[in-house]
Each structure stands twice: as C-alpha cells, then as structure tokens.
Design a protein around this motif. Structure first.
Motif, PDB file in Angstrom:
ATOM      1  N   CYS A 108       0.863  -1.177   0.000  1.00  0.00           N
ATOM      2  CA  CYS A 108       0.000   0.000   0.000  1.00  0.00           C
ATOM      3  C   CYS A 108       0.903   1.231   0.000  1.00  0.00           C
ATOM      4  O   CYS A 108       1.845   1.310   0.785  1.00  0.00           O
ATOM      5  N   PHE A 110       0.335   4.086   1.123  1.00  0.00           N
ATOM      6  CA  PHE A 110       0.088   4.967   2.258  1.00  0.00           C
ATOM      7  C   PHE A 110       0.583   4.387   3.579  1.00  0.00           C
ATOM      8  O   PHE A 110       1.097   5.110   4.418  1.00  0.00           O
ATOM      9  N   CYS A 111       0.420   3.077   3.771  1.00  0.00           N
ATOM     10  CA  CYS A 111       0.836   2.471   5.042  1.00  0.00           C
ATOM     11  C   CYS A 111       1.866   1.367   4.845  1.00  0.00           C
ATOM     12  O   CYS A 111       2.329   0.801   5.821  1.00  0.00           O
ATOM     13  N   ARG A 121      -9.029  -1.326  -1.974  1.00  0.00           N
ATOM     14  CA  ARG A 121      -8.957  -0.574  -0.719  1.00  0.00           C
ATOM     15  C   ARG A 121      -8.021  -1.331   0.221  1.00  0.00           C
ATOM     16  O   ARG A 121      -8.074  -2.543   0.324  1.00  0.00           O
ATOM     17  N   CYS A 122      -7.170  -0.602   0.909  1.00  0.00           N
ATOM     18  CA  CYS A 122      -6.231  -1.219   1.846  1.00  0.00           C
ATOM     19  C   CYS A 122      -6.979  -1.628   3.113  1.00  0.00           C
ATOM     20  O   CYS A 122      -7.686  -0.800   3.698  1.00  0.00           O
ATOM     21  N   CYS A 125      -5.248   0.707   6.347  1.00  0.00           N
ATOM     22  CA  CYS A 125      -5.494   2.146   6.483  1.00  0.00           C
ATOM     23  C   CYS A 125      -6.757   2.592   5.750  1.00  0.00           C
ATOM     24  O   CYS A 125      -7.101   3.771   5.798  1.00  0.00           O
ATOM     25  N   SER A 127      -7.307   3.170   2.707  1.00  0.00           N
ATOM     26  CA  SER A 127      -7.092   4.088   1.595  1.00  0.00           C
ATOM     27  C   SER A 127      -7.620   3.468   0.319  1.00  0.00           C
ATOM     28  O   SER A 127      -7.494   2.277   0.088  1.00  0.00           O
ATOM     29  N   THR A 133      -2.110   4.246  -8.785  1.00  0.00           N
ATOM     30  CA  THR A 133      -1.427   4.524  -7.533  1.00  0.00           C
ATOM     31  C   THR A 133      -0.099   3.776  -7.512  1.00  0.00           C
ATOM     32  O   THR A 133      -0.072   2.565  -7.676  1.00  0.00           O
TER      33      THR A 133
END
Length: 150
Positions: A108, A110-111, A121-122, A125, A127, A133
């Motif tokens: 991911c 973001f995390c 979707r993670c 987190c 996201s 992405t």
C-alpha cells in the motif's frame, strides 16, 4: 453436549492430541537410540556401557549424574533430529510459498502493508487504491534526510 462434541472434534484439538502421542513415541525412540547405540559408543572410551552407574556422594547423599548425562544426550539427539528433519524443511517450504505469494501482492503506498494486487482498498489504512497509484517502493521517502555528522 453438542458444544462439547464440537470442541472435541475441532481440528486444532485433534492435531494437538496426535502431536502429543507422536511426541511420546518419539521420546521413547530417542531414549532407545541413546541406550542402544550412543551409550555403547561412549563405553569405548570407558568400561561401563550404561551411564547410570556414574555417581558421587556428599555426606550420605548420592548424586547420580550419569542419568542426567544420559538424559542430556537424549535431549540433544531429539532436538537435532526435530530441527533437521522438521523445522528446517518446513521453514524452507514456507519461504518457497512466501515467494509465490509475494508475486501476487504489492505494498500500500500509504501504510506500506502488503495487499493483493486486485485490492481496491487497503484493509489496514482503508485508503482507496487506484490502478495508477504507485507502489510504496516507487514513492520518495517522506522523512527528512539526516543532518551530517561533524
């Protein structure tokens, strides 16, 4: 009664029971190996075939260290056999499966949690992930560079 039956027939409990029985049999097998083969090899260096006779006395108390040495040899043999025939091959097998699984996952952005390629979707987190992405490895490091040491 139904709950007890479900508890008894649960897979983990049955596996544990089988492991305990096999462990007990393995223990007696290693003990037999020690008394049948290893102790006679040790008797080549001494006159006694059994280590049970080794002892010393302090103020009428008898300490039979020979039995302890015999049990120690059994433990070392059992540990070596379990490590080389069970733990090491299973660890190698798990590493092989991890490599196969890693090709179907990405991080991911973001995390940095490992998630399936098809995820939108993670789960960590939450996201939203789009196809454009970038993976976390492709993003610049958000931490500031360390100050030079003088």
């Amino acid at each position: 009664m139904k709950g007890f039956r479900q508890f008894i027939l649960r897979g983990n409990l049955v596996d544990l029971a089988v492991a305990v029985v096999i462990g007990g049999q393995f223990s007696s097998l290693v003990k037999g190996l020690t008394t049948s083969f290893i102790n006679p090899l040790l008797s080549l260096f001494g006159n006694q075939q059994s280590l049970d006779k080794y002892q010393f006395t302090v103020k009428h108390s008898v300490f039979t260290y020979g039995q302890f040495v015999d049990d120690l040899i059994s433990f070392v043999v059992a540990s070596a056999v379990i490590y080389f025939l069970v733990v090491h091959p299973v660890a190698r097998l798990l590493r092989m499966f991890a490599k196969d699984q890693a090709s179907n996952e990405r991080n991911c952005p973001f995390c940095t949690r490992s998630i399936p390629l098809a995820a939108v979707r993670c789960p960590e987190c939450t996201s939203v992930l789009t196809e454009g992405t970038p993976a976390a490895a492709d993003l610049p490091d958000p931490r500031p560079a360390p100050a030079p040491v003088r």
